[in-house]
Design a protein around this motif. Structure first.
Motif, short mmCIF file in Angstrom:
data_model
loop_
_atom_site.label_atom_id
_atom_site.label_comp_id
_atom_site.label_asym_id
_atom_site.label_seq_id
_atom_site.Cartn_x
_atom_site.Cartn_y
_atom_site.Cartn_z
N THR A 46 0.82 -1.21 0.00
CA THR A 46 0.00 0.00 0.00
C THR A 46 0.86 1.26 0.00
O THR A 46 0.60 2.22 -0.75
N GLY B 41 -11.90 7.46 -11.65
CA GLY B 41 -12.32 6.94 -10.36
C GLY B 41 -11.16 6.47 -9.50
O GLY B 41 -11.31 6.36 -8.28
N ILE B 42 -10.00 6.18 -10.09
CA ILE B 42 -8.86 5.68 -9.31
C ILE B 42 -7.60 6.50 -9.54
O ILE B 42 -6.55 6.19 -8.96
N ALA C 4 -9.77 8.16 -1.14
CA ALA C 4 -10.77 7.21 -1.62
C ALA C 4 -10.37 6.64 -2.97
O ALA C 4 -10.48 5.43 -3.21
N ARG C 5 -9.90 7.50 -3.87
CA ARG C 5 -9.42 7.02 -5.17
C ARG C 5 -8.21 6.11 -5.00
O ARG C 5 -8.04 5.13 -5.74
N PHE D 281 -7.37 4.07 -2.43
CA PHE D 281 -7.71 2.72 -1.98
C PHE D 281 -8.43 1.93 -3.07
O PHE D 281 -8.25 0.71 -3.17
N ALA D 282 -9.20 2.62 -3.90
CA ALA D 282 -9.79 1.93 -5.05
C ALA D 282 -8.71 1.48 -6.03
O ALA D 282 -8.79 0.40 -6.61
N TYR D 283 -7.70 2.32 -6.18
CA TYR D 283 -6.58 1.96 -7.06
C TYR D 283 -5.85 0.73 -6.52
O TYR D 283 -5.49 -0.18 -7.28
N CYS D 284 -5.61 0.67 -5.21
CA CYS D 284 -4.93 -0.49 -4.61
C CYS D 284 -5.73 -1.77 -4.81
O CYS D 284 -5.16 -2.82 -5.14
N ALA D 285 -7.04 -1.69 -4.60
CA ALA D 285 -7.87 -2.88 -4.75
C ALA D 285 -7.89 -3.37 -6.19
O ALA D 285 -7.96 -4.58 -6.46
N ALA D 286 -7.83 -2.44 -7.14
CA ALA D 286 -7.93 -2.80 -8.55
C ALA D 286 -6.61 -3.28 -9.14
O ALA D 286 -6.62 -4.06 -10.10
#
Length: 346
Positions: free
Chosen positions: A192, A208-209, A222-223, A225-230
């Motif tokens: 991370t 969005g990311i 927020a963007r 953490f979405a980037y990390c998940a994706a």
């Protein structure tokens, strides 16, 4: 899993932190947090974040690493053997990193960093993680603007293992489970943190990311953490799984070997000074000198030499008187009966 050995007693504890070590680690951590997070606070006119700051971070990181080593040595009283062991572990970790070739996050060096940080302590653990990442970058050709950030992240990763509780008392299966749990969480944390370094200047992402310079910190997070998940969740999962499995399977053996090497290097040996023995050693020459002085005082070396002439001088009159008396007897008139005796004898 008490590591007793020949000539030793008890267990080996991790190298503690002194005030100078704490100050050096706090300083380097503050600089590292600012280096990773400043793009979140920058405005849109700042350009591509992290595109030019890597050389400056690297230039600041190297002397700070030396400062941590020097402070740890000064606080813990370590010697060249500790630095030598640090180099050996860094070389082993650098050699382990290419084995996984970064495939799906299979990086076996992370479990060694966890166990080494546990044994060596947080100060040397931080330096070990940073130096290992630097050596592996040179070995694999992975030198780039990300390298100083990797050194910081791996230093934090290894330091965290040294900060875990129970360094003196916790042993056996409970310790392995604790280290495996830490390795799992820290593997995700490492991925991370490194994502934060690259995410701020990677283009071509969906809105969005992607990172928006100058946007609110909450929106950018927020963007992020979405980037990390994706993008990196699968890699982080593989890294965490390998770290947990290796820690549970071979962790006990590696911990014993590390503690045995640390014990034989006498990293945590405390210098003791026996006051009574030292006093006796210091008093012995004085006692001998006093004894010799007493003997000399009782019988001065010149006493016999001075007394001899006086004794001879006192004895000479008596000898002379005796000899004179003998001469008088021999030369005087014969006593009555002496002539008859001599005639009979003849």
């Amino acid at each position: 899993m008490a590591d007793g050995g020949p000539g030793t007693g008890g267990t080996v504890r991790a190298i503690g932190l002194g005030p100078r070590s704490v100050a050096a680690l706090v300083l380097i951590t503050v600089i590292g947090v600012f280096a990773f997070g400043w793009p979140l606070l920058a405005d849109s006119a700042s350009g591509l974040a992290h595109s030019q700051d890597a050389p400056w971070l690297f230039a600041a990181l190297l002397p700070l690493l030396v400062a941590v080593v020097v402070a740890t040595i000064a606080d813990a009283g370590l010697d060249a053997k500790a630095v030598a062991m640090l180099g050996v572990l860094a070389a082993v970790g650098a050699a382990l990193r290419p084995l996984g070739a970064g495939t799906a996050g299979l990086e076996p060096m992370f479990f060694l960093m966890v166990l080494s940080g546990r044994v060596l302590g947080p100060g040397f653990g931080f330096v070990l993680g940073s130096v290992t990442m630097f050596a592996s970058a040179l070995l694999t050709g992975g030198v780039g603007p990300w390298m100083p950030f990797q050194m910081l992240a791996m230093g934090w990763f290894t330091m965290g293992a040294g900060l875990l509780p129970g360094a003196r008392r916790l042993r056996g299966r409970a310790e392995l489970l604790m280290l495996a749990g830490y390795g799992c969480l820290a593997a995700f944390a490492y991925g991370t943190v490194m994502n934060l370094q690259g995410w701020t200047y990677i283009g071509g992402l969906s809105s969005g990311i992607s990172f928006h310079p100058g946007a609110a910190v909450g929106a950018n997070l927020a963007r992020f953490f979405a980037y990390c998940a994706a993008t990196s969740l699968g890699w982080d999962l593989g890294r965490a799984a390998v770290t947990v499995v290796l820690t549970l399977v071979v962790g006990s053996t590696v911990l014993k070997a590390l503690r045995r090497a640390t014990r034989r290097a006498a990293f945590d040996a405390e210098a003791t000074f026996e006051a009574e023995a030292a006093f006796a050693v210091e008093a012995a020459p004085h006692a001998e000198a006093e004894a010799a002085h007493g003997v000399e005082a009782e019988t001065p070396p010149h006493a016999d030499a001075e007394a001899a002439p006086r004794v001879e001088a006192e004895a000479e009159p008596g000898v002379q008187a005796a000899s004179e008396a003998g001469q008088d007897r021999s030369s005087g008139p014969a006593r009555p009966g002496s002539a008859a005796g001599s005639t009979a004898a003849e």
